[in-house]
Design a protein around this motif. Sequence first.
Motif, PDB file in Angstrom:
ATOM      1  N   LEU A  76      82.590  99.042  88.426  1.00 43.29           N
ATOM      2  CA  LEU A  76      81.425  98.162  88.304  1.00 43.29           C
ATOM      3  C   LEU A  76      81.708  96.777  88.870  1.00 43.29           C
ATOM      4  O   LEU A  76      80.822  96.148  89.453  1.00 43.29           O
ATOM      5  N   GLU A  77      82.927  96.296  88.723  1.00 44.29           N
ATOM      6  CA  GLU A  77      83.279  94.999  89.316  1.00 44.29           C
ATOM      7  C   GLU A  77      83.197  95.070  90.841  1.00 44.29           C
ATOM      8  O   GLU A  77      82.748  94.129  91.493  1.00 44.29           O
TER       9      GLU A  77
ATOM     10  N   VAL B  53      81.196  97.086  92.540  1.00 38.98           N
ATOM     11  CA  VAL B  53      79.764  97.129  92.859  1.00 38.98           C
ATOM     12  C   VAL B  53      79.159  95.735  92.710  1.00 38.98           C
ATOM     13  O   VAL B  53      78.362  95.292  93.547  1.00 38.98           O
ATOM     14  N   ASN B  54      79.530  95.022  91.663  1.00 38.40           N
ATOM     15  CA  ASN B  54      79.043  93.662  91.454  1.00 38.40           C
ATOM     16  C   ASN B  54      79.419  92.767  92.632  1.00 38.40           C
ATOM     17  O   ASN B  54      78.585  92.004  93.143  1.00 38.40           O
ATOM     18  N   THR B  55      80.642  92.878  93.095  1.00 36.02           N
ATOM     19  CA  THR B  55      81.096  92.089  94.239  1.00 36.02           C
ATOM     20  C   THR B  55      80.295  92.452  95.485  1.00 36.02           C
ATOM     21  O   THR B  55      79.902  91.567  96.260  1.00 36.02           O
TER      22      THR B  55
ATOM     23  N   VAL C  29      77.198  93.676  95.573  1.00 31.66           N
ATOM     24  CA  VAL C  29      75.839  93.144  95.407  1.00 31.66           C
ATOM     25  C   VAL C  29      75.828  91.649  95.729  1.00 31.66           C
ATOM     26  O   VAL C  29      74.952  91.162  96.459  1.00 31.66           O
ATOM     27  N   GLU C  30      76.801  90.915  95.193  1.00 32.10           N
ATOM     28  CA  GLU C  30      76.866  89.470  95.456  1.00 32.10           C
ATOM     29  C   GLU C  30      77.031  89.196  96.947  1.00 32.10           C
ATOM     30  O   GLU C  30      76.388  88.291  97.494  1.00 32.10           O
TER      31      GLU C  30
ATOM     32  N   ALA D  88      69.300  90.144  91.053  1.00 30.47           N
ATOM     33  CA  ALA D  88      70.284  91.110  91.568  1.00 30.47           C
ATOM     34  C   ALA D  88      71.696  90.744  91.127  1.00 30.47           C
ATOM     35  O   ALA D  88      72.446  91.594  90.632  1.00 30.47           O
ATOM     36  N   LYS D  89      72.053  89.478  91.301  1.00 27.93           N
ATOM     37  CA  LYS D  89      73.407  89.044  90.938  1.00 27.93           C
ATOM     38  C   LYS D  89      73.636  89.106  89.434  1.00 27.93           C
ATOM     39  O   LYS D  89      74.683  89.582  88.964  1.00 27.93           O
TER      40      LYS D  89
ATOM     41  N   THR E 138      72.050  90.866  87.054  1.00 26.42           N
ATOM     42  CA  THR E 138      72.065  92.206  86.455  1.00 26.42           C
ATOM     43  C   THR E 138      73.335  92.971  86.827  1.00 26.42           C
ATOM     44  O   THR E 138      73.883  93.701  85.990  1.00 26.42           O
ATOM     45  N   ALA E 139      73.837  92.777  88.040  1.00 27.34           N
ATOM     46  CA  ALA E 139      75.100  93.417  88.425  1.00 27.34           C
ATOM     47  C   ALA E 139      76.250  92.874  87.570  1.00 27.34           C
ATOM     48  O   ALA E 139      77.095  93.642  87.086  1.00 27.34           O
TER      49      ALA E 139
ATOM     50  N   ALA F  64      76.070  94.340  84.087  1.00 29.65           N
ATOM     51  CA  ALA F  64      76.602  95.703  83.986  1.00 29.65           C
ATOM     52  C   ALA F  64      78.108  95.678  83.750  1.00 29.65           C
ATOM     53  O   ALA F  64      78.633  96.429  82.913  1.00 29.65           O
TER      54      ALA F  64
END
Length: 125
Positions: A67-68, A70-72, A74-75, A92-93, A95-96, A99
Amino acid sequence: MSGEKKPPIWKSFGYAFEGIFTCIRKERNMKIHCVMTLLVILAGFIFHISATEWCICLTLFGLVMALELVNTAVEAVVDLVTSECRPLAKIAKDTAAGAVLIAAIMAAIAGLIIFLPKGIALFLG
């Protein structure tokens, strides 16, 4: 479907590992996840956790780190698209990141459930 030829599987793995190592190098939170993973592994050996407990820990490590990543991603995509502070970019940022936070909190709670009784038993033992 495009006519592009897919890279060989070993190259695809190389790109994936490059993404993982880039995230570890550049993202503070991923460094924290890695340190916590190492500490939990050490505690697992010290407390001789069961195979089931190892599987739970490994699954949670994977979930939080994935998830980290995916978060990166998305950012990075949001930053690529706009440098302005826009409401949809913020959603977007945020909510990622949320998660990752939920997974990390649940992993910490599971860790306490696994390790706290063993620590208490050792202390009182």
